[in-house]
Design an enzyme around this catalytic site. Structure first.
Site, mmCIF file in Angstrom:
data_model
loop_
_atom_site.group_PDB
_atom_site.id
_atom_site.type_symbol
_atom_site.label_atom_id
_atom_site.label_comp_id
_atom_site.label_asym_id
_atom_site.label_seq_id
_atom_site.Cartn_x
_atom_site.Cartn_y
_atom_site.Cartn_z
ATOM 1 N N CYS A 1 -5.276 7.673 -6.893
ATOM 2 C CA CYS A 1 -3.920 8.039 -5.904
ATOM 3 C C CYS A 1 -3.265 9.373 -6.004
ATOM 4 O O CYS A 1 -2.955 9.811 -4.929
ATOM 5 C CB CYS A 1 -2.936 7.053 -6.683
ATOM 6 S SG CYS A 1 -3.020 5.503 -6.477
ATOM 7 N N GLU B 1 -3.351 2.109 -13.707
ATOM 8 C CA GLU B 1 -4.724 1.493 -14.156
ATOM 9 C C GLU B 1 -4.547 1.538 -15.577
ATOM 10 O O GLU B 1 -4.361 2.513 -16.159
ATOM 11 C CB GLU B 1 -5.918 1.955 -13.359
ATOM 12 C CG GLU B 1 -5.684 1.557 -11.774
ATOM 13 C CD GLU B 1 -6.793 1.830 -11.018
ATOM 14 O OE1 GLU B 1 -7.947 2.117 -11.428
ATOM 15 O OE2 GLU B 1 -6.554 1.942 -9.731
ATOM 16 N N SER C 1 0.926 -1.329 -0.003
ATOM 17 C CA SER C 1 -0.076 -0.010 -0.192
ATOM 18 C C SER C 1 0.787 1.159 -0.089
ATOM 19 O O SER C 1 2.099 1.215 0.494
ATOM 20 C CB SER C 1 -0.932 0.077 1.412
ATOM 21 O OG SER C 1 -1.820 -1.174 1.235
ATOM 22 N N GLY D 1 -7.656 12.241 -12.481
ATOM 23 C CA GLY D 1 -8.417 11.538 -11.446
ATOM 24 C C GLY D 1 -7.694 10.504 -10.858
ATOM 25 O O GLY D 1 -6.553 10.437 -11.269
ATOM 26 N N VAL E 1 -9.114 17.106 -18.681
ATOM 27 C CA VAL E 1 -10.337 17.738 -17.833
ATOM 28 C C VAL E 1 -9.760 17.607 -16.426
ATOM 29 O O VAL E 1 -10.636 18.164 -15.706
ATOM 30 C CB VAL E 1 -11.750 16.900 -17.890
ATOM 31 C CG1 VAL E 1 -12.428 17.387 -19.169
ATOM 32 C CG2 VAL E 1 -11.396 15.433 -17.892
HETATM 33 N N1 LIG Z 1 -4.963 1.648 -7.611
HETATM 34 C C1 LIG Z 1 -3.781 1.764 -8.161
HETATM 35 O O1 LIG Z 1 -3.609 1.943 -9.405
HETATM 36 C C2 LIG Z 1 -2.717 1.987 -7.238
HETATM 37 C C3 LIG Z 1 -1.578 1.916 -7.620
HETATM 38 C C4 LIG Z 1 -0.410 2.110 -6.586
HETATM 39 C C5 LIG Z 1 -0.549 1.807 -5.511
HETATM 40 N N2 LIG Z 1 -1.848 1.746 -4.720
HETATM 41 C C6 LIG Z 1 -2.002 1.871 -3.468
HETATM 42 O O2 LIG Z 1 -2.308 0.386 -3.260
HETATM 43 C C7 LIG Z 1 -2.958 0.428 -2.054
HETATM 44 C C8 LIG Z 1 -4.551 -0.311 -2.436
HETATM 45 O O3 LIG Z 1 -5.070 0.317 -3.526
HETATM 46 P P1 LIG Z 1 -6.222 -0.358 -4.307
HETATM 47 O O4 LIG Z 1 -6.458 0.424 -5.444
HETATM 48 O O5 LIG Z 1 -5.845 -1.805 -4.579
HETATM 49 O O6 LIG Z 1 -7.521 -0.529 -3.161
HETATM 50 P P2 LIG Z 1 -8.947 -1.131 -3.170
HETATM 51 O O7 LIG Z 1 -9.718 -0.423 -2.396
HETATM 52 O O8 LIG Z 1 -9.161 -1.725 -4.694
HETATM 53 O O9 LIG Z 1 -8.520 -2.905 -2.476
HETATM 54 C C9 LIG Z 1 -8.286 -2.783 -1.220
HETATM 55 C C10 LIG Z 1 -8.772 -3.924 -0.775
HETATM 56 O O10 LIG Z 1 -8.339 -4.361 0.766
HETATM 57 C C11 LIG Z 1 -9.388 -4.783 1.498
HETATM 58 N N3 LIG Z 1 -9.176 -4.816 2.780
HETATM 59 C C12 LIG Z 1 -9.174 -3.749 3.673
HETATM 60 N N4 LIG Z 1 -8.856 -3.860 4.780
HETATM 61 C C13 LIG Z 1 -8.585 -5.364 4.887
HETATM 62 C C14 LIG Z 1 -8.128 -6.134 6.064
HETATM 63 N N5 LIG Z 1 -7.966 -5.652 7.213
HETATM 64 N N6 LIG Z 1 -7.943 -7.427 5.826
HETATM 65 C C15 LIG Z 1 -8.471 -8.006 4.518
HETATM 66 N N7 LIG Z 1 -8.581 -7.266 3.514
HETATM 67 C C16 LIG Z 1 -8.787 -5.935 3.740
HETATM 68 C C17 LIG Z 1 -10.661 -4.312 1.033
HETATM 69 O O11 LIG Z 1 -11.776 -5.162 1.213
HETATM 70 C C18 LIG Z 1 -10.319 -4.169 -0.487
HETATM 71 O O12 LIG Z 1 -10.781 -5.374 -1.271
HETATM 72 C C19 LIG Z 1 -3.537 1.837 -1.718
HETATM 73 O O13 LIG Z 1 -2.570 2.333 -0.554
HETATM 74 C C20 LIG Z 1 -3.089 2.538 -2.964
HETATM 75 O O14 LIG Z 1 -2.730 4.027 -2.504
HETATM 76 C C21 LIG Z 1 -2.957 1.737 -5.681
HETATM 77 O O1 LIG Z 2 -0.724 13.456 -19.623
HETATM 78 C C1 LIG Z 2 -1.688 13.067 -19.163
HETATM 79 C C2 LIG Z 2 -1.398 11.798 -18.217
HETATM 80 C C3 LIG Z 2 -2.313 11.500 -17.218
HETATM 81 N N1 LIG Z 2 -3.437 12.185 -17.074
HETATM 82 C C4 LIG Z 2 -4.642 11.941 -16.179
HETATM 83 O O2 LIG Z 2 -3.985 11.627 -14.884
HETATM 84 C C5 LIG Z 2 -4.838 10.736 -14.275
HETATM 85 C C6 LIG Z 2 -4.087 9.367 -13.722
HETATM 86 O O3 LIG Z 2 -3.386 8.829 -14.762
HETATM 87 P P1 LIG Z 2 -2.362 7.573 -14.622
HETATM 88 O O4 LIG Z 2 -1.091 8.196 -13.776
HETATM 89 O O5 LIG Z 2 -2.161 7.079 -16.152
HETATM 90 O O6 LIG Z 2 -3.109 6.440 -13.717
HETATM 91 P P2 LIG Z 2 -3.187 6.176 -12.432
HETATM 92 O O7 LIG Z 2 -3.563 4.651 -12.488
HETATM 93 O O8 LIG Z 2 -3.870 7.012 -11.334
HETATM 94 O O9 LIG Z 2 -1.410 5.734 -11.959
HETATM 95 C C7 LIG Z 2 -0.772 6.662 -11.169
HETATM 96 O O10 LIG Z 2 -1.196 6.394 -9.768
HETATM 97 C C8 LIG Z 2 -0.926 5.255 -9.393
HETATM 98 C C9 LIG Z 2 -1.383 4.908 -8.039
HETATM 99 O O11 LIG Z 2 -0.281 5.318 -7.151
HETATM 100 C C10 LIG Z 2 0.582 4.883 -9.728
HETATM 101 O O12 LIG Z 2 1.316 3.710 -9.103
HETATM 102 C C11 LIG Z 2 0.921 5.284 -11.121
HETATM 103 O O13 LIG Z 2 2.551 5.111 -11.212
HETATM 104 C C12 LIG Z 2 0.584 6.817 -11.517
HETATM 105 O O14 LIG Z 2 0.908 6.815 -12.636
HETATM 106 C C13 LIG Z 2 -5.737 10.102 -15.304
HETATM 107 O O15 LIG Z 2 -7.057 10.808 -14.969
HETATM 108 C C14 LIG Z 2 -5.481 10.654 -16.665
HETATM 109 O O16 LIG Z 2 -6.517 10.910 -17.457
HETATM 110 C C15 LIG Z 2 -3.826 13.513 -18.064
HETATM 111 O O17 LIG Z 2 -4.696 14.246 -17.715
HETATM 112 N N2 LIG Z 2 -2.694 13.717 -18.917
#
Ligand SMILES: NC(=O)c1ccc[n+]([C@@H]2O[C@H](COP(=O)([O-])OP(=O)(O)OC[C@H]3O[C@@H](n4cnc5c(N)ncnc54)[C@H](O)[C@@H]3O)[C@@H](O)[C@H]2O)c1
Ligand SMILES: O=c1ccn([C@@H]2O[C@H](COP(=O)(O)OP(=O)(O)O[C@H]3O[C@H](CO)[C@@H](O)[C@H](O)[C@H]3O)[C@@H](O)[C@H]2O)c(=O)[nH]1
Length: 465
Positions: A278, A167, A133, A275, A272
């Site tokens: 993160c 994502e 996380s 979003g 726009v």
């Molecule tokens: N979404 C991304 O692209 C992304 C990328 C990099 C880092 N992160 C980080 O990774 C972490 C997770 O993000 P996510 O998007 O996967 O979140 P998410 O909400 O999609 O998933 C988290 C899961 O953890 C579960 N959970 C919570 N407490 C629990 C517990 N005590 N025991 C078991 N399960 C439990 C929830 O039910 C949920 O399904 C965050 O800290 C986020 O900032 C997210």
């Molecule tokens: O030139 C750009 C690039 C991105 N976006 C917007 O920025 C947001 C975030 O995009 P992106 O970073 O591609 O997706 P995330 O899944 O949010 O990934 C970011 O956040 C994650 C969660 O921490 C990190 O792991 C990644 O490295 C980091 O890129 C989105 O709304 C995009 O549409 C723009 O508007 N213009």
């Protein structure tokens, strides 16, 4: 240290699911169990129909099809999986706090702490605990405190291994990661733990891309990486506003500055507004940490990235209202897209939500079409804002399943997510369906200006006069 053969990941979300699927797929000799307290989510991960997985990511279902049931398992048996694993990833959500001290800025660590307590309760043998996380700097210390005070003699090594996947490209990002960051203690056992985790990644990534640091640098690097990326988006978006007032074109500017190898071409697409779950959360957290350490100038500097993003979302909605003769009351407006970016069904902090909310405040009659986001999610996002009562949200907004039919008798279409399919639509037909003058507001710079204007649209593109 024994080679890792059993991994458990707590949290089967957008990170836990894809990350562990790739580890299992690349390391057939390691058994990977992903656990979650959310039974419905685990059931979805175990679904026969791979189109019903809880998250949509290109390439994910193929990997799940190959590994699930062999060395990849999804389960609600949290305690059992913790007890059996040598290495436990914590991949639970760390949202912005909505209560108490640090409300609206600090990260809420209650889920992480619950995991630590659960591990402390269940573990009977030494374990490596990996923070996956995104966490504020010095969180590992809190986890360590909880784990070191169990009194049962079990030893824990805490590592920080932030995830950088984006994502929509999660599987590609995981398979070809620019780098993997592993933070841990420089003690002999700390180094051994870092090497053990490094070995897992070395199954498919070159060793030079696996960076080892101290735990605090690793935790902070994650927040800083997101802050720098978001800052680029806010920077280019600020200039898009200036372009709309002059005859400069934001795409030409992005290209011109991106050719400078010190600046680079990526992440310079005006939009726009950013979003996703993160960027905003992590910057707010950085701002909070800076302020807590008595560094208001640092905090204010990074806060501006968020303020500029809020401005961009509001600016887009305002442009639509002004252009539609300063009133959108009762006017049918179609929003193409709801997800925060293409190729994901995730809508967390999507700009679409705020743009829709601003238009609904002006009594616009919205129709939303998104290829991957279900109706219930769209209403849940709006209800969560609490701007108006849920019934009003349903009165003012409907969700379409046919994107072309949706445009019948519409005053305007706004492109808010950059789904590829929007480019291929029959825009001539859309023009015929719409009331005249027909307006298109392109918040993603997805469509061709000349083609759209030749068809007859009043076409507005972010970052162009
Ligand atoms: N979404 C991304 O692209 C992304 C990328 C990099 C880092 N992160 C980080 O990774 C972490 C997770 O993000 P996510 O998007 O996967 O979140 P998410 O909400 O999609 O998933 C988290 C899961 O953890 C579960 N959970 C919570 N407490 C629990 C517990 N005590 N025991 C078991 N399960 C439990 C929830 O039910 C949920 O399904 C965050 O800290 C986020 O900032 C997210
Ligand atoms: O030139 C750009 C690039 C991105 N976006 C917007 O920025 C947001 C975030 O995009 P992106 O970073 O591609 O997706 P995330 O899944 O949010 O990934 C970011 O956040 C994650 C969660 O921490 C990190 O792991 C990644 O490295 C980091 O890129 C989105 O709304 C995009 O549409 C723009 O508007 N213009």
């Amino acid at each position: 240290m024994k080679k890792i053969s059993k991994i458990c990941c707590i949290g089967a979300g957008y990170v836990g699911g894809p990350t562990m699927s790739v580890i299992a797929n690349q390391c057939p000799h390691i058994q990977v169990t992903v656990v979650d307290i959310n039974e419905a989510r685990i059931a979805q991960w175990n679904t026969e129909d791979l189109n019903q997985l809880p998250i949509y990511e290109p390439g994910l279902k193929e990997i799940i099809a190959e590994s699930r049931g062999k060395n990849l398992f999804f389960s609600t048996e949290v305690d059992q999986a913790i007890a059996e694993a040598q290495m436990i990833f914590i991949s639970v959500n760390t949202p912005t706090k909505t209560y108490g001290k640090g409300k609206g800025q600090a990260a809420d660590l209650k889920f992480v702490e619950l995991c630590a307590r659960n591990i402390a309760k269940v573990a009977k043998e030494d374990k490596i605990v990996v923070e996956k996380s995104t966490l504020p700097v010095r969180t590992a210390e809190a986890i360590k405190n909880i784990l070191d005070n169990t009194g049962n003699g079990v030893r824990f090594e805490i590592l920080s291994n932030p995830e950088f996947l984006a994502e929509g490209t999660a599987i590609e990002d995981l398979l070809h990661a620019d780098r993997v960051l592993i933070g841990g203690d420089d003690t002999p056992t700390g180094k051994a733990a870092k090497n053990a985790l490094s070995e897992v990644y070395e199954n498919w990534l070159p060793k030079e891309r696996i960076l080892q640091t101290n735990v605090w640098s690793s935790e902070l690097s994650k927040l800083v990486a997101n802050a720098f990326l978001a800052q680029r988006v806010s920077s280019i978006n600020s200039i898009s506003a200036l372009c709309e007032k002059t005859d400069a074109n934001i795409a030409e500017i992005s290209r011109a500055i991106g050719f400078d190898s010190r600046i680079g071409p990526k992440f310079l697409n005006a939009s726009v507004g950013f979003g996703g779950s993160c960027f905003q959360k992590d910057i707010l957290n950085l701002v909070y940490i800076a302020r807590s350490f008595g560094l208001p100038e640092v905090a204010d500097y990074w806060e501006q990235v968020i303020l500029m993003n809020d401005y961009q979302k509001r600016r887009f909605a305002d442009l639509m209202i002004q252009t539609l003769y300063n009133t959108v009351s009762g006017k049918k407006i179609v929003l193409y897209g709801w997800a925060f970016k293409k190729d994901t069904n995730d809508t967390r902090e999507s700009a679409a939500i705020y743009i829709a909310d601003a238009l609904m405040d002006e009594q616009a009659q919205l129709v939303v079409y998104d290829p991957k986001v279900p109706k219930e999610r769209i209403y849940a996002d709006l209800d969560y804002l609490g701007t108006r009562d849920p019934q009003k949200n349903r009165d003012l907004l409907t969700v379409a399943t046919d994107p072309l039919e949706a445009t019948r008798d519409a005053h305007a279409v706004a492109v808010v997510t950059e789904w590829d399919e929007f480019k291929g639509y029959d825009w001539k037909k859309i023009y015929e369906h719409m009331l005249k003058p027909a307006f298109v507001f392109d918040g993603r710079r997805l469509l061709d200006t000349h083609t759209m204007r030749d068809i007859g649209f009043n076409y507005y593109k972010i970052g162009e006069a």
